[in-house]
Design an enzyme around this catalytic site. Sequence first.
Site, PDB file in Angstrom:
ATOM      1  N   ASP A   1       1.127 -13.200  -7.138  1.00 40.04           N
ATOM      2  CA  ASP A   1       1.691 -12.102  -7.866  1.00 40.04           C
ATOM      3  C   ASP A   1       2.938 -11.830  -7.156  1.00 40.04           C
ATOM      4  O   ASP A   1       3.471 -12.019  -6.152  1.00 40.04           O
ATOM      5  CB  ASP A   1       0.807 -10.822  -8.295  1.00 40.04           C
TER       6      ASP A   1
ATOM      7  N   ASP B   1       5.558  -8.808  -8.727  1.00 42.46           N
ATOM      8  CA  ASP B   1       5.838  -7.236  -8.733  1.00 42.46           C
ATOM      9  C   ASP B   1       4.686  -6.402  -7.763  1.00 42.46           C
ATOM     10  O   ASP B   1       3.665  -6.689  -8.189  1.00 42.46           O
ATOM     11  CB  ASP B   1       5.968  -6.918 -10.190  1.00 42.46           C
TER      12      ASP B   1
ATOM     13  N   ASP C   1      -1.622  -7.256  -6.290  1.00 45.19           N
ATOM     14  CA  ASP C   1      -1.694  -5.829  -5.795  1.00 45.19           C
ATOM     15  C   ASP C   1      -2.503  -4.909  -6.780  1.00 45.19           C
ATOM     16  O   ASP C   1      -2.697  -3.939  -6.677  1.00 45.19           O
ATOM     17  CB  ASP C   1      -0.346  -5.223  -5.811  1.00 45.19           C
TER      18      ASP C   1
END
Length: 274
Positions: free
Chosen positions: A10, A12, A209
């Site tokens: 990922d 962001d 995250d």
Amino acid sequence: MSTFKALLLDMDGVLFHGDRALPGADEFLQAISHLPYCFITNNPIRSPAMLVEHFVRLGLPRVDESRFVTSGQATGEWLARQQPDFGFYAVGAAGLHQTLSQYGNYDPETADFVVVGEGEGLDFDTLTIGINLILKQGARLVCTNPDHNVDASIDGLHRVLPGGGALVAPFAVATGQTPVFIGKPHPLLYEMAMQRLGVAAPDCVMVGDRPDTDIAGAAALQMATALVRTGRFGRGEKLPSGLEPDWDCESLTALLDRWRDACPETFGTKTKAG
């Protein structure tokens, strides 16, 4: 680590917050540069070409466009599978429009699909057009990603922005139609990345995250998972019931240190302070 062959990452909350690279991101990318890897993101705002330039602006390594799999691309792929040469009406940022135009045709009058993504675009007029396409033309409602909200850094300040799941809600309420969601934790993004890399899920590690999207979706595919707590899910927060990532680290730097301890021949050795 013995079956480690490829990485899905990922972006962001993992590599950057908006217009600010996170500490350790550059070193991490350098350490994995010799491995097969792809970036997979629920954010449809930037096209792969835009993401290449975004990396450069942040001081991160320049990577090829083929490294990126966005929810905009996955949405275009899914729509083309449902109906070749489809017409769409999109509500979202310019990158979403550009990406969907590679798969179908923009058609605000008789679109087969109303596609809602993140970024600017939702207002009274676009909502009205979308509602009428669904109610009068039989268009299907599709959303690039289910996130209710997302983190951003604007002028150096942390901001919480509406995600795809929030932006599609007015269309769903007004029409009574349940949207089709494309992005993580649904499998298509992962599957597209694995196909590009030529690997199977048990050979991959997903680094993300968000337990509810990144980790949950990868775990459902029997993929190893690494959670970094540099996004919305912070240090000390309790994991959702039933989710247990293989690595749970405060940052990319901490994750890389653990991997270097376990497999220095693959990731190198720790950088000594000072």
